[in-house]
Design a protein around this motif. Structure first.
Motif, PDB file in Angstrom:
ATOM      1  N   GLY A 119       0.819  -1.157  -0.017  1.00  0.00           N
ATOM      2  CA  GLY A 119       0.096  -0.029   0.156  1.00  0.00           C
ATOM      3  C   GLY A 119       0.819   1.194   0.080  1.00  0.00           C
ATOM      4  O   GLY A 119       2.070   1.219  -0.102  1.00  0.00           O
ATOM      5  N   GLU A 120       0.216   2.469   0.259  1.00  0.00           N
ATOM      6  CA  GLU A 120       1.100   3.599   0.194  1.00  0.00           C
ATOM      7  C   GLU A 120       1.772   3.953   1.405  1.00  0.00           C
ATOM      8  O   GLU A 120       2.765   4.389   1.297  1.00  0.00           O
ATOM      9  N   ALA A 121       1.262   3.206   2.306  1.00  0.00           N
ATOM     10  CA  ALA A 121       1.846   3.227   3.800  1.00  0.00           C
ATOM     11  C   ALA A 121       1.664   2.013   4.619  1.00  0.00           C
ATOM     12  O   ALA A 121       0.699   1.373   4.018  1.00  0.00           O
ATOM     13  N   LEU A 122       2.624   1.660   5.732  1.00  0.00           N
ATOM     14  CA  LEU A 122       1.983   0.569   6.356  1.00  0.00           C
ATOM     15  C   LEU A 122       1.055   0.857   7.460  1.00  0.00           C
ATOM     16  O   LEU A 122       0.973   1.908   7.930  1.00  0.00           O
ATOM     17  N   PRO A 123       0.080   0.097   7.504  1.00  0.00           N
ATOM     18  CA  PRO A 123      -1.197   0.369   8.581  1.00  0.00           C
ATOM     19  C   PRO A 123      -0.665   0.382   9.996  1.00  0.00           C
ATOM     20  O   PRO A 123       0.249  -0.343  10.518  1.00  0.00           O
ATOM     21  N   THR A 124      -0.982   1.462  10.747  1.00  0.00           N
ATOM     22  CA  THR A 124      -0.738   1.509  11.950  1.00  0.00           C
ATOM     23  C   THR A 124      -0.831   0.365  12.758  1.00  0.00           C
ATOM     24  O   THR A 124      -0.110   0.182  13.768  1.00  0.00           O
ATOM     25  N   CYS A 125      -1.888  -0.376  12.540  1.00  0.00           N
ATOM     26  CA  CYS A 125      -2.376  -1.303  13.345  1.00  0.00           C
ATOM     27  C   CYS A 125      -1.195  -2.576  13.317  1.00  0.00           C
ATOM     28  O   CYS A 125      -0.996  -3.335  14.480  1.00  0.00           O
ATOM     29  N   GLN A 170       0.633  -4.116  16.557  1.00  0.00           N
ATOM     30  CA  GLN A 170       0.318  -5.528  17.022  1.00  0.00           C
ATOM     31  C   GLN A 170       1.830  -6.321  16.765  1.00  0.00           C
ATOM     32  O   GLN A 170       1.982  -7.343  17.215  1.00  0.00           O
ATOM     33  N   LEU A 171       2.979  -5.520  16.411  1.00  0.00           N
ATOM     34  CA  LEU A 171       4.280  -6.090  16.390  1.00  0.00           C
ATOM     35  C   LEU A 171       4.908  -6.208  17.662  1.00  0.00           C
ATOM     36  O   LEU A 171       4.871  -5.087  18.467  1.00  0.00           O
ATOM     37  N   ALA A 172       5.444  -7.218  18.414  1.00  0.00           N
ATOM     38  CA  ALA A 172       6.301  -7.221  19.434  1.00  0.00           C
ATOM     39  C   ALA A 172       7.123  -6.356  19.677  1.00  0.00           C
ATOM     40  O   ALA A 172       8.221  -6.133  18.496  1.00  0.00           O
ATOM     41  N   VAL A 173       7.714  -5.877  20.691  1.00  0.00           N
ATOM     42  CA  VAL A 173       8.924  -5.169  20.595  1.00  0.00           C
ATOM     43  C   VAL A 173      10.024  -5.982  20.765  1.00  0.00           C
ATOM     44  O   VAL A 173      10.056  -7.119  21.093  1.00  0.00           O
ATOM     45  N   GLY A 174      10.928  -5.807  19.658  1.00  0.00           N
ATOM     46  CA  GLY A 174      11.976  -6.826  19.342  1.00  0.00           C
ATOM     47  C   GLY A 174      11.773  -7.723  18.043  1.00  0.00           C
ATOM     48  O   GLY A 174      12.331  -8.394  17.446  1.00  0.00           O
ATOM     49  N   GLY A 175      10.284  -7.291  17.420  1.00  0.00           N
ATOM     50  CA  GLY A 175       9.835  -8.114  16.399  1.00  0.00           C
ATOM     51  C   GLY A 175      10.294  -7.410  15.178  1.00  0.00           C
ATOM     52  O   GLY A 175      10.708  -5.923  15.108  1.00  0.00           O
ATOM     53  N   ARG A 176      10.016  -7.681  13.986  1.00  0.00           N
ATOM     54  CA  ARG A 176      10.285  -7.314  12.776  1.00  0.00           C
ATOM     55  C   ARG A 176       9.114  -7.664  11.806  1.00  0.00           C
ATOM     56  O   ARG A 176       8.319  -8.552  11.515  1.00  0.00           O
ATOM     57  N   LEU A 177       8.929  -6.614  10.835  1.00  0.00           N
ATOM     58  CA  LEU A 177       8.002  -6.527   9.929  1.00  0.00           C
ATOM     59  C   LEU A 177       8.653  -6.340   8.508  1.00  0.00           C
ATOM     60  O   LEU A 177       9.504  -5.617   8.282  1.00  0.00           O
ATOM     61  N   VAL A 178       8.253  -7.053   7.637  1.00  0.00           N
ATOM     62  CA  VAL A 178       8.706  -7.095   6.101  1.00  0.00           C
ATOM     63  C   VAL A 178       7.586  -6.892   5.214  1.00  0.00           C
ATOM     64  O   VAL A 178       6.518  -7.823   5.351  1.00  0.00           O
ATOM     65  N   ALA A 179       7.559  -5.807   4.394  1.00  0.00           N
ATOM     66  CA  ALA A 179       6.421  -5.603   3.542  1.00  0.00           C
ATOM     67  C   ALA A 179       6.816  -4.912   2.400  1.00  0.00           C
ATOM     68  O   ALA A 179       7.532  -3.988   2.536  1.00  0.00           O
ATOM     69  N   PRO A 180       6.094  -5.002   1.248  1.00  0.00           N
ATOM     70  CA  PRO A 180       6.274  -3.850   0.015  1.00  0.00           C
ATOM     71  C   PRO A 180       5.350  -2.568   0.598  1.00  0.00           C
ATOM     72  O   PRO A 180       4.257  -2.550   1.138  1.00  0.00           O
ATOM     73  N   VAL A 181       6.085  -1.482  -0.019  1.00  0.00           N
ATOM     74  CA  VAL A 181       5.360  -0.087   0.357  1.00  0.00           C
ATOM     75  C   VAL A 181       5.572   0.469  -1.128  1.00  0.00           C
ATOM     76  O   VAL A 181       6.534   0.578  -1.726  1.00  0.00           O
ATOM     77  N   ALA A 182       4.549   1.557  -1.352  1.00  0.00           N
ATOM     78  CA  ALA A 182       4.817   2.453  -2.402  1.00  0.00           C
ATOM     79  C   ALA A 182       5.935   3.040  -2.415  1.00  0.00           C
ATOM     80  O   ALA A 182       6.232   3.509  -1.331  1.00  0.00           O
ATOM     81  N   ALA A 183       6.741   3.298  -3.454  1.00  0.00           N
ATOM     82  CA  ALA A 183       8.228   4.024  -3.272  1.00  0.00           C
ATOM     83  C   ALA A 183       7.922   5.627  -3.260  1.00  0.00           C
ATOM     84  O   ALA A 183       8.845   6.390  -3.217  1.00  0.00           O
ATOM     85  N   GLY A 184       6.735   6.133  -3.559  1.00  0.00           N
ATOM     86  CA  GLY A 184       6.534   7.372  -3.255  1.00  0.00           C
ATOM     87  C   GLY A 184       6.100   8.272  -4.676  1.00  0.00           C
ATOM     88  O   GLY A 184       6.280   7.748  -5.684  1.00  0.00           O
ATOM     89  N   ALA A 185       5.963   9.547  -4.735  1.00  0.00           N
ATOM     90  CA  ALA A 185       5.509  10.356  -5.671  1.00  0.00           C
ATOM     91  C   ALA A 185       6.744  10.356  -6.655  1.00  0.00           C
ATOM     92  O   ALA A 185       6.190  10.571  -8.052  1.00  0.00           O
TER      93      ALA A 185
END
Length: 264
Positions: free
Chosen positions: A203-209, A213-228
């Motif tokens: 998406g355009e940005a990572l959803p705040t939720c 929901q990510l634990a402290v010490g956790g990692r998120l991997v996701a595609p995000v729109a590169a920008g304008a």
């Protein structure tokens, strides 16, 4: 380029706290399909191919391309990708290419899947804990995650794909995989906190939720729109949730289906 972990950052949790009540107001939780433990059923016959040989060839090629995590390579060697594609495309199952799975969605390239899994596991010396997958698709990545994570919650917004993934995964009887039908943009608060979150849509940005929901010490991997400056393009993003806050690293360009809200 790959980010290096900062000194003093705690290792990501091997298994976050057990399930607790939903912390924020969200729609009713999606239904969960649990897959009981059992050995995989025998490989289908009549495919006109030695699936184990071509799967090993695929793994060797990915290793030559730079995938070095032995856990990821082992999972790719064990999970039969041809089970997750339509019979008309089965001869392309072990090529490094994305393939249509219906409803305008695709099964990602093995090279991209392995890269994301390797990033998710980076710095972990043992099995990762509870992980949330956004976008079950046909179920292939959930099967791979089951080999490297203690528990997998995988959510899909399209009923047709949720049902397809359930049918594809049923023969494997994976006790640590839970399939959910619901809006992936909301995550799944009941299963939080997660040691890892991985998304198969951008998406355009990572959803705040997700970050909540990510634990402290956790990692998120996701595609995000590169920008304008690069309309229509996406980049792979890694977010580490440290005691000091969020640390984001932008990786290479990727191409995923768009992230959408709601169910269908």
């Amino acid at each position: 380029m790959t980010s290096h972990r900062q000194a003093g950052v705690k290792a990501r949790p091997g298994f976050p706290a057990r399930l607790g009540p939903i912390q924020t107001a969200v729609p009713p939780p999606p239904a969960v399909s649990r897959l009981a433990s059992h050995r995989p059923a025998p490989a289908p016959t009549g495919l006109g191919m030695d699936s184990s040989a071509v799967r090993l060839s695929m793994v060797n090629k990915l290793a030559q391309q730079g995938i070095s995590d032995k856990r990821v390579l082992a999972a790719l060697g064990q999970v039969e990708r041809h089970r997750f594609v339509d019979s008309a495309l089965v001869n392309q199952a072990y090529e490094d290419t994305s393939l249509p799975i219906g409803l305008g969605q695709t099964i990602s390239k093995p090279g991209v899947v392995s890269r994301m899994l390797e990033l998710l596991l980076q710095g972990q010396t043992s099995r990762l804990g509870r992980v949330l997958e956004i976008g079950t698709g046909c179920g292939y990545q959930a099967a791979l995650l089951s080999h490297v994570c203690s528990e997998v919650y995988s959510i899909e917004r399209l009923r047709g794909l949720h049902d397809k993934a359930r049918d594809n995964l049923r023969p494997f009887r994976l006790a640590n995989v839970h399939l959910l039908f619901g809006d992936g943009m909301l995550g799944y608060a009941k299963g939080a906190p997660y040691a890892g979150i991985i998304a198969a849509a951008g998406g355009e940005a990572l959803p705040t939720c997700w970050l909540d929901q990510l634990a402290v010490g956790g990692r998120l991997v996701a595609p995000v729109a590169a920008g304008a400056q690069s309309p229509g393009r996406q980049a792979l993003v890694v977010v580490d949730k440290t005691p000091q806050g969020l640390r984001q690293t932008v990786m290479e360009a990727v191409h995923f289906v768009p992230l959408k809200s709601g169910i269908a």
